[in-house]
Write a protein that holds these residues in place. Structure first.
Motif, short mmCIF file in Angstrom:
data_model
loop_
_atom_site.label_atom_id
_atom_site.label_comp_id
_atom_site.label_asym_id
_atom_site.label_seq_id
_atom_site.Cartn_x
_atom_site.Cartn_y
_atom_site.Cartn_z
N VAL C 139 7.53 -13.80 -6.62
CA VAL C 139 6.13 -13.38 -6.49
C VAL C 139 6.02 -12.20 -5.52
CG1 VAL C 139 3.86 -14.10 -5.68
CG2 VAL C 139 5.23 -15.66 -7.08
N THR C 140 6.70 -12.30 -4.36
CA THR C 140 6.56 -11.20 -3.40
C THR C 140 7.25 -9.93 -3.93
OG1 THR C 140 8.46 -12.20 -2.33
CG2 THR C 140 6.32 -12.56 -1.30
N GLY C 141 8.32 -10.14 -4.74
CA GLY C 141 8.93 -8.96 -5.38
C GLY C 141 7.87 -8.27 -6.24
N GLY C 142 7.10 -9.09 -6.99
CA GLY C 142 6.04 -8.51 -7.84
C GLY C 142 4.99 -7.82 -7.00
N ILE C 143 4.65 -8.42 -5.84
CA ILE C 143 3.65 -7.78 -4.97
C ILE C 143 4.20 -6.44 -4.46
CG2 ILE C 143 2.42 -8.05 -2.78
CD1 ILE C 143 2.44 -11.10 -3.34
N GLY C 144 5.49 -6.42 -4.14
CA GLY C 144 6.12 -5.16 -3.72
C GLY C 144 6.00 -4.12 -4.83
N PHE C 145 6.23 -4.58 -6.07
CA PHE C 145 6.11 -3.68 -7.23
C PHE C 145 4.68 -3.14 -7.32
CE2 PHE C 145 7.61 -2.39 -11.46
CZ PHE C 145 6.42 -2.19 -12.15
N LEU C 146 3.70 -4.07 -7.16
CA LEU C 146 2.29 -3.66 -7.26
C LEU C 146 1.98 -2.64 -6.17
CD1 LEU C 146 -0.53 -4.30 -8.58
CD2 LEU C 146 -0.87 -5.88 -6.67
N LEU C 147 2.42 -2.95 -4.93
CA LEU C 147 2.14 -2.05 -3.80
C LEU C 147 2.68 -0.66 -4.12
CD1 LEU C 147 1.40 -1.72 -0.69
CD2 LEU C 147 3.80 -2.15 -0.26
N ALA C 148 3.94 -0.61 -4.56
CA ALA C 148 4.57 0.69 -4.81
C ALA C 148 3.84 1.42 -5.93
CB ALA C 148 6.05 0.49 -5.17
N ILE C 149 3.52 0.71 -7.02
CA ILE C 149 2.96 1.42 -8.18
C ILE C 149 1.52 1.86 -7.90
CG2 ILE C 149 2.00 -0.55 -9.47
CD1 ILE C 149 3.36 0.68 -11.97
N VAL C 150 0.77 1.09 -7.10
CA VAL C 150 -0.61 1.50 -6.80
C VAL C 150 -0.58 2.73 -5.89
CG1 VAL C 150 -2.66 0.82 -5.53
CG2 VAL C 150 -1.68 -0.73 -7.21
N LEU C 151 0.26 2.65 -4.85
CA LEU C 151 0.36 3.83 -3.95
C LEU C 151 0.73 5.06 -4.77
CD1 LEU C 151 2.36 2.44 -0.86
CD2 LEU C 151 -0.02 3.16 -0.95
N PHE C 152 1.72 4.89 -5.62
CA PHE C 152 2.25 6.04 -6.36
C PHE C 152 1.21 6.58 -7.33
CE2 PHE C 152 5.32 8.88 -7.58
CZ PHE C 152 5.59 8.85 -8.94
N SER C 153 0.48 5.68 -8.01
CA SER C 153 -0.46 6.20 -9.01
C SER C 153 -1.64 6.89 -8.32
CB SER C 153 -0.96 5.07 -9.91
OG SER C 153 -1.70 4.16 -9.13
N SER C 154 -1.99 6.44 -7.10
CA SER C 154 -3.10 7.16 -6.43
C SER C 154 -2.65 8.59 -6.11
CB SER C 154 -3.48 6.41 -5.16
OG SER C 154 -2.32 6.26 -4.36
N ILE C 155 -1.39 8.72 -5.70
CA ILE C 155 -0.91 10.10 -5.42
C ILE C 155 -0.86 10.90 -6.71
CG2 ILE C 155 1.03 11.44 -4.51
CD1 ILE C 155 1.84 9.01 -2.86
N ARG C 156 -0.38 10.23 -7.77
CA ARG C 156 -0.18 10.98 -9.02
C ARG C 156 -1.50 11.47 -9.59
NH1 ARG C 156 4.05 9.07 -13.56
NH2 ARG C 156 3.55 10.98 -14.63
N GLU C 157 -2.56 10.66 -9.41
CA GLU C 157 -3.85 11.12 -9.98
C GLU C 157 -4.28 12.40 -9.29
OE1 GLU C 157 -6.77 8.08 -9.92
OE2 GLU C 157 -5.93 7.02 -11.64
N ARG C 158 -3.94 12.52 -7.99
CA ARG C 158 -4.32 13.76 -7.29
C ARG C 158 -3.39 14.90 -7.71
NH1 ARG C 158 -5.83 10.83 -4.42
NH2 ARG C 158 -8.02 10.75 -3.92
N LEU C 159 -2.15 14.51 -8.11
CA LEU C 159 -1.19 15.57 -8.47
C LEU C 159 -1.68 16.37 -9.68
CD1 LEU C 159 2.38 13.98 -8.20
CD2 LEU C 159 1.38 15.80 -6.83
#
Lengths: 197, 273, 195, 199
Positions: C139-159
């Protein structure tokens, strides 16, 4: 028979699970799994003896590298993260032990052979299996010169610690986690034997 | 022995999961009316939102549930709409094809407040700069491509002068570009009509002249010379009533700014030279 | 169960050994889905669900396999469990949240081959976690995945609206950004747990 | 079904890593030495071709509901078989490639090609597609591992090119993998835009 078992609470419309549909799907997946399992079983049957032979040969080579001896009798033991202990015997006399331990490296466990002479001093360390990052972890586990620095160390001055402490082992800069992993393995081996000079 | 166990375990796993998946596929089966799939095939599938529903699936559902008329999809060609009507068993009203049209062709010829706009290359963002945008003319096209990004049919591009221009053959009249344009420069016109005024400026003559070299100054010459009385100049801007316009072209010669033009003269919509 | 060990595993899975940015497992969907924020969140929760349940289901299977010395069957059995789980999630999403199902598109079946999911199950076996530890790790691995992908997609939308050199538009600039994020996450490796 | 198009697609226009951005996990993780790159690339090509053929043979039998489960079991079966056979008959190859073979099961390329191509075409084109995609993947792996090994540790296929003190060891870390892959794709896009612009 199958359909009734899967009927839902009366409130919801019962989905039309016609047995032939269910049977076909289950049958296909079952068939594929059985075929693959059978194939794997046969391949394993063919390859198992060869793999065990190669593996045994590798262990023998590693053992003779750390503590040359005529034969190695496995002993039964109770010790933390130690997978096996062998009594090294050459021309009739017990000349020490070879301990197979594994410790956590940076990317995964490091399995190693530690040779210990009868006074409890390390005679040699050799790595059997590791998954350290190339060019970083391998500077420790892949470099025999670094491993040979363990030779002669013992628990006399307490546990071996990396880059500090009484019983000092200076690890490779940049690969401290791997160095600590190997040191932990050696400590475990020495503790399992429990003989200190 | 070892093989037997291997086959046994994977067999059991495969069987159990096969069963679970089979039952789940029935329990979770999405009940769908076959007509829905038929309607969906006729729709262009670009999810452009021109019909006001969330994507083509939404539009198909609305048409199926008779909440939307059979020709709800603006991007559908006549043939597609008639096919949907056939599926729904409804007669379709004949509808004249309309396409988008950019009421500006200035671009580089319009005077800019500063030499070059350097910032986020998006019209909506540019509008937030220096009093709604780098252009002096309040009605002109900024040419930063928000409409190009909004269009799903690759029917609108920025021409060499830096103003948007519509490729009428590709345009499916979904009007997403008009919705996206922060300045409302894009309107829709009948596909068939030829004479157009590629400018939306409402300022008085002298002001319009200084703002852009290809702007409509409201001199009323076109209005006086139009035999069909199709052109009316309202607050300094020539507007054409396409129902009356006979594409005679008198106004094209008379226009001192060489602005009113027959866009189909060369077969393709050309930018104003 | 000593909650300190669980917290240690959890912290490790989310920050210190984040599955995507430190262990570099599961990057295909990470790059593919992170264009828009809402699909990323949807993907993140789907992965949490699959990883958690996969860890729970694969634990008894691995016990059974070890008991019968069928170690070589481990990969096949685990991947079968994961695939069936993903197929279930796919059917459920198709019925319950069709818009998310459309948005995830081909990346939903790719969760099956998502290295992170099989990775977490194999790591559970490698570190021989017990049942609760492996579920927490999943479960925490999945949360780590969520954290990484949300951070990354917020940056990508600005890119989208930035103007990198023309050749770098699209995936290359996203990859470089992901590399820099991975660099920052390496900073967590020094994180010492106080007890 | 012309082969020329498939080869061009596999290597350039539809390159699994550079264009479709699949198989990234292994690309970033193992391309630290050229020998790893070649070994991984070839084993992926072999397994991809075998599984493509097998899956396209089965495509009519496997129903829609269990397609993922069935395909992935077939792929995992092939991978384990190759792993066992390598360990038994070619121990030295298994030695260097040991840790990568299980990684191939989760390599997105194989299931992606199975799902999008092999399950819809006859065995022969599926096999060709497997080979082309595999070669495209191997080409990218070799180029990337050459760059990362040369700059990351100063050696090329083991031969010392310049002393490792001057090497940017960060490139050997997967972080460097991201950057190298990013620049590689940028270079590809630059070449394509130049080709389009040039024509």
């Amino acid at each position: 028979m199958m359909a009734e078992k899967a009927s839902r609470t009366p409130g919801r419309p019962k989905p039309d699970i016609d047995p032939p549909y269910v049977l076909r799907i289950t049958g296909v997946l079952l068939g594929v799994c059985l075929a693959v399992a059978l194939l794997l079983g046969i391949v394993n049957q063919v390859t198992k003896p060869r793999i065990d032979a190669i593996q045994a040969e590798k262990i023998r080579a590693a053992m003779s590298q750390v503590l040359p001896a005529d034969s190695y009798e496995p002993l039964d033991f109770t010790a933390a993260n130690v997978t096996a202990i062998y009594q090294a015997v050459s021309d009739g006399k017990d000349t020490g032990w070879v301990v197979e331990t594994s410790a956590a490296g940076s990317q995964g466990p490091i399995e190693m052979m530690v040779g210990i002479d009868s006074e409890g001093k390390v005679t040699g360390v050799s790595i059997v299996k590791h998954s350290e990052t190339p060019n970083i972890g391998t500077k420790v586990v892949g470099d025999q010169a670094v491993l040979d620095r363990f030779t002669g160390m013992s628990l006399e001055a307490g546990e071996i610690t990396v880059n500090g402490g009484a019983n000092r082992f200076d690890g490779v800069s940049g690969a401290t986690v791997s160095s600590r992993g190997v040191a932990a393995g050696v400590n475990a081996a020495l503790a399992a034997i429990g003989v200190t000079p | 022995m070892n093989i037997f166990y291997a086959v046994l375990i994977l067999g059991i796993l495969g069987g159990v999961f096969g069963l679970v998946l089979a039952i789940a596929s029935k329990v979770f089966a999405v009940k769908s009316d076959p007509k829905l799939a038929l309607i969906l095939d006729c729709l262009p599938g670009a999810n452009c939102g021109g019909c006001g529903y969330p994507g083509c699936a939404g539009c198909a559902a609305a048409i199926l549930a008779k909440k939307a008329p059979v020709n709800a999809c603006p991007s559908c060609s006549g043939l597609q709409t008639s096919r949907i009507a056939a599926v729904m068993g409804v007669e379709v009203k004949a509808q004249e094809r309309r396409v988008a049209f950019v009421r500006c062709s200035g671009g580089s010829r319009a005077s800019h407040k500063f030499r070059k706009y350097v910032g986020i290359d998006d019209c909506v963002a540019a509008m937030k700069v220096a009093g709604n945008g780098p252009l002096d003319c309040a009605y002109g096209c900024l040419g930063l491509g928000t409409c190009v990004r909004a269009c799903k049919f690759d029917a609108i591009h920025i021409n060499e002068y830096g103003a948007a221009i519509v490729d009428q053959n590709k345009c499916t009249h979904c009007m997403q570009c008009a919705k996206a344009c922060p300045r409302g420069v894009i309107t829709d016109v009948p596909y068939a009509s030829d004479i157009m005024v590629p400018c939306g400026n409402r300022d008085k003559g002298p002001a319009a002249k200084s703002l852009c070299t290809v702007s409509c100054i409201g001199c009323r010459l076109c209005e006086k010379n139009c035999p069909a009385g199709a052109i009316t100049v309202t607050d300094n801007h020539a507007a054409i009533d396409y129902t009356k316009c006979t594409s005679c072209g008198f106004c094209v010669e008379k226009c001192p700014r060489k602005l009113i033009r027959d866009i189909h003269a060369t077969g393709k919509v050309e930018p104003v030279a | 169960m000593d909650w300190r060990i669980l917290l240690d595993i959890a912290l490790g899975a989310v920050l210190i050994n984040n599955f995507i940015l430190v262990q570099f497992l599961g990057i295909c969907p990470f790059m593919g889905v992170s264009k828009k924020m809402d699909t990323s969140i949807g993907m993140g929760f789907a992965v949490i669900f699959v990883m958690g349940l996969a860890s729970a289901l694969c634990y008894p299977v691995s016990l059974l396999l070890d008991a019968l010395e069928l170690q070589y069957m481990r990969t096949v059995a685990f991947i079968l469990v994961i695939a069936a789980l993903v197929q279930l999630v796919e059917m459920f999403l198709k019925k319950a949240v069709p818009t998310l199902y459309e948005a995830l598109g081909v990346y939903l079946p790719l969760i099956t081959t998502n290295c992170a999911v099989l990775g977490v199950v194999l790591l559970n076996v490698q570190n021989d976690y017990n049942f609760i530890e492996s579920v927490v790790y999943g479960v925490t691995g999945g949360i780590g995945f969520l954290l990484a992908i949300v951070l990354f997609s917020s940056i990508r939308e600005r890119l989208e609206f930035s103007d990198p050199p023309k050749a770098f538009k699209g995936f290359p600039i996203a990859l470089v950004t992901a590399g820099l994020m991975a660099l920052c996450f390496m900073g967590f490796s020094g994180l010492k747990i106080p007890w | 079904m012309n082969i020329g198009k498939q080869i061009k697609e596999g290597l350039l226009t539809q390159n699994p890593v550079l264009v479709q951005l699949l198989g990234m996990c292994s690309t970033l993780a193992i391309t630290t030495t050229v020998s790893n790159g070649i070994g991984m690339g070839l084993s992926v090509t072999v397994i991809l071709t075998l599984s493509n053929i097998f899956i396209s043979l089965l495509r009519k039998i496997i129903p829609e509901q269990v397609r993922i489960a069935a395909y992935i079991v077939v792929i995992a079966g092939f991978v384990t078989m190759v792993d066992l056979l390598l360990q038994a008959f070619f121990p030295d190859i298994a030695e260097s490639l040991g840790v990568f073979i299980p990684l191939i099961v989760v390599n997105c390329i194989i299931l992606a090609r199975a799902e999008s191509f092999a399950s819809k075409s006859k065995p022969l084109p599926a096999a060709i597609d497997g080979i082309c995609q595999g070669l495209g993947y191997t080409m990218v792996l070799i180029v990337m591992s050459a760059i990362r090994e040369l700059l990351g540790s100063g050696t090329l296929n083991g031969a010392q090119v310049f002393p490792t003190e001057y090497a940017a060891s960060m490139l050997a870390l997967p972080v460097g993998g991201f950057l190298t892959l990013g620049c590689l794709i940028a270079f590809m896009q630059w070449v394509q835009s130049k080709a389009k612009g040039g024509k």
